[in-house]
Design an enzyme around this catalytic site. Structure first.
Site, short mmCIF file in Angstrom:
data_model
loop_
_atom_site.label_atom_id
_atom_site.label_comp_id
_atom_site.label_asym_id
_atom_site.label_seq_id
_atom_site.Cartn_x
_atom_site.Cartn_y
_atom_site.Cartn_z
N GLY A 33 0.87 -1.17 0.00
CA GLY A 33 0.00 0.00 0.00
C GLY A 33 0.91 1.21 0.00
O GLY A 33 2.03 1.13 0.51
N THR A 35 1.50 4.21 1.51
CA THR A 35 2.23 4.67 2.69
C THR A 35 2.90 3.52 3.42
O THR A 35 3.93 3.71 4.08
CB THR A 35 1.31 5.42 3.67
OG1 THR A 35 0.30 4.55 4.16
CG2 THR A 35 0.69 6.65 3.01
N TYR A 90 -5.69 -5.67 -3.87
CA TYR A 90 -5.55 -5.14 -5.22
C TYR A 90 -4.67 -6.05 -6.05
O TYR A 90 -3.80 -6.76 -5.54
CB TYR A 90 -4.99 -3.71 -5.22
CG TYR A 90 -3.53 -3.55 -4.85
CD1 TYR A 90 -2.55 -3.47 -5.83
CD2 TYR A 90 -3.14 -3.44 -3.52
CE1 TYR A 90 -1.22 -3.30 -5.50
CE2 TYR A 90 -1.82 -3.25 -3.17
CZ TYR A 90 -0.86 -3.19 -4.17
OH TYR A 90 0.47 -3.01 -3.83
N TYR A 104 -8.88 -2.85 -7.70
CA TYR A 104 -9.06 -2.87 -6.24
C TYR A 104 -10.35 -3.57 -5.82
O TYR A 104 -11.38 -3.50 -6.50
CB TYR A 104 -9.13 -1.44 -5.69
CG TYR A 104 -7.84 -0.67 -5.84
CD1 TYR A 104 -6.84 -0.77 -4.88
CD2 TYR A 104 -7.65 0.19 -6.91
CE1 TYR A 104 -5.67 -0.05 -4.99
CE2 TYR A 104 -6.47 0.91 -7.04
CZ TYR A 104 -5.48 0.79 -6.08
OH TYR A 104 -4.32 1.50 -6.20
N TRP A 105 -10.27 -4.23 -4.64
CA TRP A 105 -11.43 -4.74 -3.91
C TRP A 105 -11.27 -4.23 -2.48
O TRP A 105 -10.52 -4.80 -1.68
CB TRP A 105 -11.44 -6.27 -3.93
CG TRP A 105 -11.65 -6.88 -5.28
CD1 TRP A 105 -12.82 -7.36 -5.79
CD2 TRP A 105 -10.65 -7.13 -6.28
NE1 TRP A 105 -12.62 -7.88 -7.05
CE2 TRP A 105 -11.29 -7.74 -7.38
CE3 TRP A 105 -9.27 -6.88 -6.37
CZ2 TRP A 105 -10.61 -8.12 -8.54
CZ3 TRP A 105 -8.58 -7.24 -7.52
CH2 TRP A 105 -9.25 -7.84 -8.58
N ARG A 106 -11.95 -3.14 -2.13
CA ARG A 106 -11.71 -2.56 -0.80
C ARG A 106 -12.93 -1.85 -0.24
O ARG A 106 -12.81 -1.03 0.68
CB ARG A 106 -10.53 -1.57 -0.89
CG ARG A 106 -10.88 -0.30 -1.63
CD ARG A 106 -9.75 0.56 -2.09
NE ARG A 106 -8.64 0.79 -1.20
CZ ARG A 106 -7.57 1.49 -1.58
NH1 ARG A 106 -7.51 2.01 -2.80
NH2 ARG A 106 -6.58 1.69 -0.74
N ASN A 170 -0.39 11.81 -4.41
CA ASN A 170 -0.81 10.49 -4.87
C ASN A 170 -2.31 10.45 -5.16
O ASN A 170 -3.05 9.63 -4.59
CB ASN A 170 -0.42 9.41 -3.85
CG ASN A 170 -0.24 8.05 -4.50
OD1 ASN A 170 -0.27 7.93 -5.72
ND2 ASN A 170 -0.07 7.04 -3.69
N ALA A 233 12.84 14.38 -13.79
CA ALA A 233 13.58 15.50 -13.20
C ALA A 233 12.79 16.01 -12.01
O ALA A 233 11.56 15.93 -11.98
CB ALA A 233 13.79 16.61 -14.22
N ASP A 261 6.72 5.72 -3.92
CA ASP A 261 6.72 5.47 -2.47
C ASP A 261 8.14 5.33 -1.94
O ASP A 261 8.49 5.87 -0.88
CB ASP A 261 5.93 4.21 -2.15
CG ASP A 261 4.54 4.21 -2.74
OD1 ASP A 261 3.95 5.31 -2.86
OD2 ASP A 261 4.04 3.12 -3.09
#
Length: 310
Positions: A33, A35, A90, A104-106, A170, A233, A261
């Site tokens: 995930g 974070t 996911y 996704y499945w959430r 994000n 850049a 991340d």
């Protein structure tokens, strides 16, 4: 050692892992995930990291997430367990260049109840004892209206105490009812942020503006803003000026999941350690280059992170 509190969601990740004899795709299960990936890399870089999230209770997937956190040395005291719920899931689909698309499945993921009961009080105490609090636009999207209101107040409070807050935009449109809702939530926490990371892919649909323009504006308010463009850049804007860095040498990506991340992890770890901006960007690019050469968001445990070596 920097003390960091990270907020967000860890999900079950299904990443491509070759194909069967009849050509059907095979998948490898892991836990990741946005974070969470950043928290893992921060911990591997030597920081002391606590992860604040919500999981199910007693099922093999929630237990697997907790085991992964502990294996990585993350402090799990801010994990809230919710009965009769399963973590989000996911699956990653890759194109020929390694670019990814997520499915996704959430809908009933326990992260939506993160701020029920006493989570806010526990988070405040942990954040007050931290040097840095880290979150993303995905964090804001999945915790719901009540969670966003509480978190906004918490971030403003710890910011007033001198705790650094870092936000990675994000932006994921599918998680929000509208761009306006996402913009309102992000605008609500920006005044509390010392560090902001965004790209024009985030800023254009939300503000109709380039990341560079917003970076100039927000840095004038006191933030250090990392503006990333499509060439990779990076221009970093601070109240005292702009640091421009060139795009790194290209690598052949296998899977770009987790690139941003890991970049954020190395950049913030370096900056919180007092390293110059140019060095932080260089280290961040090096870690991201290692990550995109492997499948999945998180490198195998024990992979060497040699960020000081060209």
């Amino acid at each position: 050692m920097t003390r960091i509190t990270v907020l967000g969601e860890c999900m079950v990740e299904m990443s491509p892992d070759g194909s069967s004899d009849d050509g059907a795709p095979l998948y490898r299960m892991g836990f990741a995930g946005d974070t969470f990936n950043t928290a893992v890399y921060m911990a591997r870089l030597g920081d002391q990291v606590a992860y604040c999230t919500a999981l199910g209770q007693g099922d093999p997937f929630s237990d697997g997430v907790l085991a992964a956190m502990r294996r990585e040395g993350l402090d799990t005291r801010l994990v809230r367990e919710v009965s009769n719920r399963l973590p989000g899931l996911y699956a990653i689909v890759l194109d020929d260049s390694g670019e990814r698309k997520f499915h996704y499945w959430r809908e009933r993921a326990p992260i939506r109840d993160l701020f029920s009961e006493h989570t806010a009080d526990q988070l405040i105490e942990a954040a007050k004892a931290s040097d840095l609090v880290y979150l993303s636009g995905v964090t804001l999207a999945v915790i719901g209206d009540i969670g966003r209101a509480r978190l906004k107040d918490i971030l403003a409070y710890v910011h007033s105490l001198g705790v650094a807050v870092a936000l990675d935009f994000n932006y994921r449109p599918a998680l929000w009812p509208s761009p306006e809702a996402a913009r309102a939530a992000l605008d609500g926490v920006i005044p509390s942020c010392r560090y902001i990371s965004l790209s024009s892919e985030d800023s254009r649909p939300l503000y109709g503006r380039e990341a560079e323009d917003l970076a100039v504006e927000w840095s004038a308010l006191g933030a250090e803003v990392v503006a990333r463009d499509e060439s990779h850049a990076v221009n970093v804007h601070r109240p005292d000026g702009r640091t421009a860095t060139a795009a790194p040498g290209r690598v052949k990506a296998v899977d770009t999941t987790g690139a941003g991340d890991s970049f954020n992890a190395a950049y913030l770890s370096a900056r919180m350690a007092g390293l110059p901006i140019a060095t932080a960007v260089e280290r961040a690019h090096r870690l991201a280059a290692i990550v995109v050469c492997c499948r999945g968001a998180i490198l195998p445990h024990g992979t060497a992170l040699r960020l000081d070596v060209p």
